[in-house]
Design a protein around this motif. Structure first.
Motif, short mmCIF file in Angstrom:
data_model
loop_
_atom_site.label_atom_id
_atom_site.label_comp_id
_atom_site.label_asym_id
_atom_site.label_seq_id
_atom_site.Cartn_x
_atom_site.Cartn_y
_atom_site.Cartn_z
N VAL A 1 -10.29 4.66 5.97
CA VAL A 1 -9.03 5.19 5.43
C VAL A 1 -8.41 6.18 6.40
O VAL A 1 -7.19 6.17 6.64
CB VAL A 1 -9.28 5.84 4.05
N SER B 1 -1.66 1.68 9.15
CA SER B 1 -2.05 0.35 8.67
C SER B 1 -1.58 0.08 7.25
O SER B 1 -1.39 -1.08 6.87
CB SER B 1 -3.58 0.20 8.74
N PHE B 2 -1.40 1.12 6.44
CA PHE B 2 -1.04 0.93 5.04
C PHE B 2 0.37 0.37 4.86
O PHE B 2 0.70 -0.13 3.78
CB PHE B 2 -1.17 2.25 4.28
N MET C 1 -6.76 -2.52 8.09
CA MET C 1 -6.30 -2.63 6.70
C MET C 1 -7.15 -3.62 5.93
O MET C 1 -7.48 -3.39 4.75
CB MET C 1 -4.84 -3.09 6.68
N LEU D 1 0.95 -3.15 3.30
CA LEU D 1 0.87 -3.41 1.87
C LEU D 1 2.25 -3.54 1.23
O LEU D 1 2.38 -4.18 0.17
CB LEU D 1 0.08 -2.30 1.17
N GLY E 1 -7.00 4.21 9.20
CA GLY E 1 -5.83 3.48 8.73
C GLY E 1 -4.60 4.36 8.58
O GLY E 1 -3.49 3.95 8.92
N LEU E 2 -4.80 5.57 8.09
CA LEU E 2 -3.68 6.51 7.97
C LEU E 2 -3.14 6.89 9.34
O LEU E 2 -1.92 7.00 9.55
CB LEU E 2 -4.12 7.75 7.21
#
Length: 296
Positions: free
Chosen positions: A194, A202-203, A35, A206, A197-198
């Motif tokens: 990305v 990982s998102f 991330m 946020l 991360g998806l």
């Protein structure tokens, strides 16, 4: 003049990169390494792309795209995942100290690939600069976190990714443009990050970011991502890879100063001695001795 200007630009880039190390250390408790890399290069790419389009940069040639994208994935993807893992184990100063070995790695890679000839002056300058960094941070080594050696080991291994990027990027940039090359390579690295991360979820981190963390994350992308590396590739286009990489020795100095403000990492008296040695090493490696004129 071109080499000197390139080194000056690289110094600015390395200083910004040092502050990014401290920001990463600040954010590492709230986000995983993937991330953090997405924040740095995703935001960085979103800043770069409009600039590249507005300036109508010369993009890499079609035949060069696979190489440009591979370098971007290796550097902006793999290197910075390892970079963020390293920072999670140790302090910003110690991680940056390992990163400051970049000139040595770059010299070795450049010599292996036949891109750059080593000279005693370059080797001496790099050696003095790296020893200066070691002196600046030596007093703080005893107060390092438990298991910090893992961070330095990971960082030292990861530096080879950046060394190959430095050496192999220059001919690709010369066939396109510095900003065009950077945008494509950073975009490729950010896209892979990305996707990873998806897949990892990982998102989700946020959702828990505070306002201060968002400000730090935006700086990480716009400053430590876009601006620092615009300056870095401009420097690589003007100076040799080793001379550009030698400026990385100011990175731990900037990291130490900002980390002291953000998270209370200590500043030692050796820092001033180290600063003198760092800049002496940079001067030696980036200048040529005066040669006596031949008699008429």
């Amino acid at each position: 003049m071109g080499e000197g200007l390139g080194v000056a630009i690289a110094l600015a880039s390395s200083s910004i990169g040092g502050t990014a190390a401290a920001i990463t250390r600040y954010l590492v408790v709230g986000a995983d390494p993937v991330m953090l890399a997405i924040l740095r290069w995703g935001i960085g790419f979103l800043c770069l792309l409009p600039c590249a389009l507005l300036l109508r940069v010369r993009w890499p040639q079609r035949a060069d795209w696979p190489a440009v994208m591979a370098l971007g994935i290796c550097f902006f993807g793999l290197f910075f995942i390892l970079y963020n893992i390293a920072v999670s184990y140790t302090t910003a100063a110690r991680a940056s100290l390992a990163l400051a070995t970049l000139p040595l790695h770059t010299m070795v890679v450049g010599a292996i690939l036949g891109v750059e000839r080593l000279t005693a002056r370059k080797i001496g300058g790099v050696g003095i600069a790296v020893l200066g960094v070691a002196a600046a941070l030596a007093a703080g080594l005893a107060q390092s976190p438990p298991g910090a050696w893992r961070g330095e080991l990971i960082m030292t291994g990861a530096v080879f990714c950046m060394a190959f990027y430095n050496v192999l990027a220059r001919p690709l940039m010369q066939r396109s443009s510095a900003l065009g090359f950077l945008t494509v390579s950073m975009g490729a690295g950010a896209a892979v990050l990305v996707i990873v991360g998806l897949a990892k979820g990982s998102f989700a981190a946020l959702d828990h970011f505070t306002t201060a963390q968002w400000i730090a994350g935006i700086y990480l992308g716009a400053g430590g991502g876009a601006l620092a590396f615009i300056l870095w590739v401009i420097a690589l286009a003007r100076a040799t890879p080793t001379r550009v990489a030698n400026t990385m020795t100011v990175n731990p100095i900037a990291a130490t100063l900002l980390a002291a403000l953000l998270i209370g990492e200590p500043i030692t008296p050796n820092l001033l001695i180290g600063l003198v040695a760092v800049f002496a090493g940079i001067w030696i490696a980036t200048t040529q001795p005066n040669r006596p004129s031949s008699p008429a």
